[in-house]
Design an enzyme around this catalytic site. Structure first.
Site, PDB file in Angstrom:
ATOM      1  N   SER A 187       4.933  53.225 -36.938  1.00  0.00           N
ATOM      2  CA  SER A 187       6.251  53.588 -37.452  1.00  0.00           C
ATOM      3  C   SER A 187       6.408  55.046 -37.834  1.00  0.00           C
ATOM      4  O   SER A 187       7.535  55.520 -37.970  1.00  0.00           O
ATOM      5  CB  SER A 187       6.575  52.720 -38.675  1.00  0.00           C
ATOM      6  N   HIS A 215       7.776  46.803 -36.394  1.00  0.00           N
ATOM      7  CA  HIS A 215       8.731  47.838 -35.982  1.00  0.00           C
ATOM      8  C   HIS A 215       9.182  47.674 -34.532  1.00  0.00           C
ATOM      9  O   HIS A 215       9.776  48.592 -33.957  1.00  0.00           O
ATOM     10  CB  HIS A 215       8.133  49.230 -36.199  1.00  0.00           C
ATOM     11  N   LYS A 246      13.584  44.345 -41.010  1.00  0.00           N
ATOM     12  CA  LYS A 246      13.921  45.558 -40.268  1.00  0.00           C
ATOM     13  C   LYS A 246      15.013  45.247 -39.238  1.00  0.00           C
ATOM     14  O   LYS A 246      16.190  45.278 -39.573  1.00  0.00           O
ATOM     15  CB  LYS A 246      12.659  46.169 -39.679  1.00  0.00           C
TER      16      LYS A 246
END
Length: 404
Positions: A187, A215, A246
């Site tokens: 990330s 991610h 996320k």
């Protein structure tokens, strides 16, 4: 002993290195992503450029409606641990949906991605006496924590270096259990692991594989199954770990794997057994988000287009964008003090919020701005951001050289 002086000294040390964190006091505005109300220094309204709500699903009307419906029907909290009155039907439905997303037999929910990594890695390896864990050098702190808790022998291989991983695997007893732990998208740098090559080594040396897709899940693959789905290798992985916080815009973490493996973690992991389960409203919202994201590949296409355009704009103005093959857009500053100065000016003078990224998430000397464009960051917002960065780079005397 003066306990308070110890705490004050610890904070003073962080401040002295220029990496003291100040939290932005923001209030997200549902329906106006990426705008937020600012309750701290600077303008009342700011544009958020560093959110991990990559697809703005936290403000998707369908997701919000599902959250409200679950809260109205089931109340605010879950009422207990998963073992004692805290398993609602929504938990079961979401675990089934996540297993399907990754093509696995089963899935298990945790309260966060950090907990899912720490609990699973520490538990799985304790079930395998003599297990050796092979961990990528840049793995997330939650993975490192789980590996430390496991008490297993560990080998740290150089980041994405398959020759080094092979060397470490070959040097150990072929009869000992082995687990390779790594991420798909890293990330801070935005690079991608060679998943197929790692699976090849795992097959050759009889190792299990543990892939953190936090991610990437929701963002890659035809249905949002992550890099492992995009590359057609999900079936080769022992465990796929992901997050609901996320791309899915909610809260929570999970693992997906074989029914036996998931049941073993469910039955023995303290990080799962001894904590209150996710609130039904959050689970209802996450279930709606996973289903929505799976069905809307155009979100992923728009997300990639936005990231590519921002990288092109930064390059055209010689802003030092670090190489990245993903949606992560890191801009190198290289000094914690200057990084903080740049983000302060962005907030106070331009109404743009970017959190400075300093050590320990990144090595000292590589301090940066981590930009995360979403499908809702339009051309005008991008032009404003780049113009502001050019002015700040000139004002602070920062280098316009491209990052190596």
């Amino acid at each position: 002993m003066n306990y308070q002086s110890v705490f004050e000294s610890a904070v003073a040390e962080v401040k002295g290195e220029g990496r003291y964190r100040v939290f932005a006091d923001l209030e997200r505005i549902a329906g106006e992503f990426p705008m937020a109300r600012n309750h701290g220094p600077g303008p009342d309204s700011v544009v958020v450029w560093c959110s991990n709500d990559y697809l703005a699903q936290g403000q998707n009307p369908e997701v919000i409606a599902a959250l409200k419906y679950a809260a109205d029907c089931m109340g605010a909290g879950s009422g207990g641990t998963r073992n004692i009155s805290g398993t609602h039907h929504l938990h079961v439905l979401l675990e089934q949906e996540l297993a399907l997303l990754h093509g696995k037999e089963a899935a298990l929910l945790f309260t966060s991605g950090y907990v899912s990594n720490a609990a699973t890695l520490s538990t799985l390896t304790k079930l395998l006496p003599g297990c050796i864990i092979y961990s990528d050098q840049l793995n997330h702190a939650s993975m490192i924590d789980g590996i430390r808790q496991s008490g297993c022998e560990k080998r740290i291989y150089r980041h994405n270096d398959m020759a080094h991983l092979r060397e470490l695997l070959a040097a150990d007893d072929p009869g000992r259990p082995k687990l390779i732990a790594f991420e798909s998208v890293y990330s801070m740098d935005g690079d991608i692991s060679p998943i197929a090559a790692i699976c090849d080594l795992a097959d050759e040396f009889g190792a299990m594989t543990y892939l953190d897709e936090v991610h990437a899940v929701g963002l890659y693959g035809r249905r949002g199954g992550g890099i492992s789905e995009r590359d057609g290798v999900a079936h080769r992985l022992t465990v796929i770990e992901g997050t609901l916080a996320k791309a899915f815009g909610c809260m929570g973490g999970y693992i997906a794997g074989s029914a036996a493996l998931v049941d073993a973690v469910r039955s023995t992991a303290p990080g799962f057994i001894f904590t209150t389960s996710l609130a039904p409203a959050i689970v209802g919202a996450a279930l709606a988000s996973v289903r929505y994201v799976k069905a809307h590949d155009e979100l992923r296409q728009a997300h990639q287009e936005r990231a590519a355009r921002l990288k092109t704009l930064l390059a055209a103005h010689d802003i030092p964008c670090m190489p990245s093959s993903t949606h992560i857009v890191p801009v190198l500053v290289g000094c914690p003090v200057r990084t903080k100065q740049a983000t302060d000016i962005l907030m106070q003078d331009f109404g743009i919020y970017v959190q400075p990224i300093n050590y320990p998430p990144v090595p000292k000397g590589t301090e940066r701005l981590r930009l995360t464009p979403s499908p809702l960051h339009d051309d005008a917002l991008m032009d404003d951001l780049v113009a502001a960065l050019v002015e700040i780079w000139n004002r602070l005397g920062l280098s316009f050289r491209h990052a190596a």
